[in-house]
Design a protein around this motif. Structure first.
Motif, mmCIF file in Angstrom:
data_model
loop_
_atom_site.group_PDB
_atom_site.id
_atom_site.type_symbol
_atom_site.label_atom_id
_atom_site.label_comp_id
_atom_site.label_asym_id
_atom_site.label_seq_id
_atom_site.Cartn_x
_atom_site.Cartn_y
_atom_site.Cartn_z
ATOM 1 N N LEU A 1 51.879 -19.471 -2.243
ATOM 2 C CA LEU A 1 53.018 -20.079 -2.467
ATOM 3 C C LEU A 1 54.294 -19.570 -1.512
ATOM 4 O O LEU A 1 54.365 -19.165 -1.188
ATOM 5 N N VAL A 2 53.013 -18.093 -1.417
ATOM 6 C CA VAL A 2 53.665 -17.050 0.454
ATOM 7 C C VAL A 2 53.385 -17.921 1.614
ATOM 8 O O VAL A 2 54.430 -17.653 2.053
ATOM 9 N N PHE A 3 52.580 -17.782 1.517
ATOM 10 C CA PHE A 3 52.153 -18.465 3.439
ATOM 11 C C PHE A 3 52.206 -19.436 3.659
ATOM 12 O O PHE A 3 52.448 -19.692 4.749
ATOM 13 N N GLY A 4 52.633 -20.595 2.590
ATOM 14 C CA GLY A 4 52.479 -21.570 2.856
ATOM 15 C C GLY A 4 51.665 -22.739 3.291
ATOM 16 O O GLY A 4 51.582 -23.857 3.661
ATOM 17 N N PRO B 1 53.751 -24.939 -8.994
ATOM 18 C CA PRO B 1 53.241 -23.419 -9.201
ATOM 19 C C PRO B 1 52.302 -23.615 -10.605
ATOM 20 O O PRO B 1 50.892 -23.159 -10.220
ATOM 21 N N LEU B 2 52.969 -23.959 -11.779
ATOM 22 C CA LEU B 2 52.463 -23.644 -12.551
ATOM 23 C C LEU B 2 50.934 -25.021 -13.016
ATOM 24 O O LEU B 2 50.373 -24.941 -13.396
ATOM 25 N N SER B 3 51.784 -26.335 -12.012
ATOM 26 C CA SER B 3 50.582 -27.724 -12.001
ATOM 27 C C SER B 3 49.393 -27.003 -11.146
ATOM 28 O O SER B 3 48.254 -27.121 -11.735
ATOM 29 N N LEU B 4 49.393 -25.962 -9.579
ATOM 30 C CA LEU B 4 48.180 -26.096 -9.387
ATOM 31 C C LEU B 4 47.672 -25.328 -10.018
ATOM 32 O O LEU B 4 46.192 -24.718 -10.406
ATOM 33 N N ASN B 5 48.484 -23.775 -11.021
ATOM 34 C CA ASN B 5 47.347 -22.925 -11.349
ATOM 35 C C ASN B 5 46.221 -23.155 -12.894
ATOM 36 O O ASN B 5 45.477 -23.077 -12.931
ATOM 37 N N VAL B 6 46.830 -24.883 -13.593
ATOM 38 C CA VAL B 6 45.898 -24.958 -14.939
ATOM 39 C C VAL B 6 45.516 -26.026 -14.188
ATOM 40 O O VAL B 6 43.874 -25.784 -14.577
ATOM 41 N N ALA B 7 45.442 -26.952 -12.788
ATOM 42 C CA ALA B 7 44.013 -27.403 -12.437
ATOM 43 C C ALA B 7 43.567 -26.378 -11.414
ATOM 44 O O ALA B 7 42.155 -27.004 -11.950
ATOM 45 N N ASN B 8 43.868 -24.688 -10.929
ATOM 46 C CA ASN B 8 42.807 -23.944 -10.588
ATOM 47 C C ASN B 8 41.666 -23.884 -11.807
ATOM 48 O O ASN B 8 40.462 -23.521 -11.769
ATOM 49 N N GLY C 1 48.353 -25.084 2.520
ATOM 50 C CA GLY C 1 47.562 -26.365 1.713
ATOM 51 C C GLY C 1 47.377 -25.959 0.972
ATOM 52 O O GLY C 1 46.249 -24.875 0.402
ATOM 53 N N PRO C 2 47.391 -26.514 -0.519
ATOM 54 C CA PRO C 2 46.666 -26.398 -1.739
ATOM 55 C C PRO C 2 44.999 -25.868 -1.412
ATOM 56 O O PRO C 2 44.207 -25.001 -2.222
ATOM 57 N N MET C 3 44.836 -27.041 -1.007
ATOM 58 C CA MET C 3 42.618 -27.606 -1.126
ATOM 59 C C MET C 3 42.572 -26.310 0.026
ATOM 60 O O MET C 3 41.426 -25.617 -0.142
ATOM 61 N N THR C 4 43.163 -25.990 1.456
ATOM 62 C CA THR C 4 42.450 -25.184 1.895
ATOM 63 C C THR C 4 42.728 -23.734 1.860
ATOM 64 O O THR C 4 41.797 -22.681 1.752
ATOM 65 N N SER C 5 43.730 -23.162 1.232
ATOM 66 C CA SER C 5 44.290 -22.182 0.163
ATOM 67 C C SER C 5 42.946 -22.051 -0.607
ATOM 68 O O SER C 5 42.254 -20.407 -0.962
#
Length: 160
Positions: A41-44, A113-120, A46-50
């Motif tokens: 979210l801050v550095f931009g 962000p909510l979907s990312l965090n729920v998936a995580n 990708g979600p999988m790399t992050s």
């Protein structure tokens, strides 16, 4: 009351081990969650790399906490062996997280962000079940000789 006391005495070691595992896991989860959000979210990035970066950092913390606190009483079969197996098991557990995040982001097209965090959270939950089982089975082996409750201090000569 006797039943509760009897059950506690019977499962005290497991309860203590699970409690320690949960504390280390909770802190590692916060590290994972914070790092995932920071990188994505801050550095931009990708979600999988992050997720891979976050898991690598949190896994390093978790290894130290589990080896030197949670499973301290278990056999120490070599730092290199344990470290390799620990990261291998976490790599397998990481697949749960990456698959859930990838499915949520790219298949369901939920990239907020909510979907990312729920998936995580779902991925970490699935991975945690696998990790606890695999650490006890392959990484931190059952002690072959009893380990004293208090380990001797370094540099203090023992009486013979």
């Amino acid at each position: 009351m006797r039943l509760v006391k009897s059950l506690y005495q019977r499962f005290a070691a497991l309860v203590h081990e699970l409690t320690k595992f949960g504390i280390i896991g909770g802190i590692a989860f916060l590290i994972d969650l914070g790092t995932l959000n920071l990188f994505h979210l801050v550095f931009g990035i990708g979600p999988m790399t992050s997720k891979v970066v976050a898991t690598t950092i949190s896994t390093s913390f978790a290894y130290a906490g589990n080896r030197f606190w949670t499973f301290r009483h278990r056999e120490q079969s070599g730092l290199g062996r344990e470290y390799f197996l620990f990261f291998l098991m976490n790599g397998i557990a990481l697949l749960f997280g990456v698959l859930v995040i990838g499915f949520t982001t790219y298949t369901l097209k939920l990239d907020d962000p909510l979907s990312l965090n729920v998936a995580n959270i779902v991925g970490v939950g699935l991975g945690t079940l696998f990790r606890y089982w695999s650490y006890k089975k392959w990484v931190f082996l059952e002690a072959t000789t009893p380990i004293p409750a208090e380990l001797p201090e370094v540099g203090v000569k023992q009486k013979r």
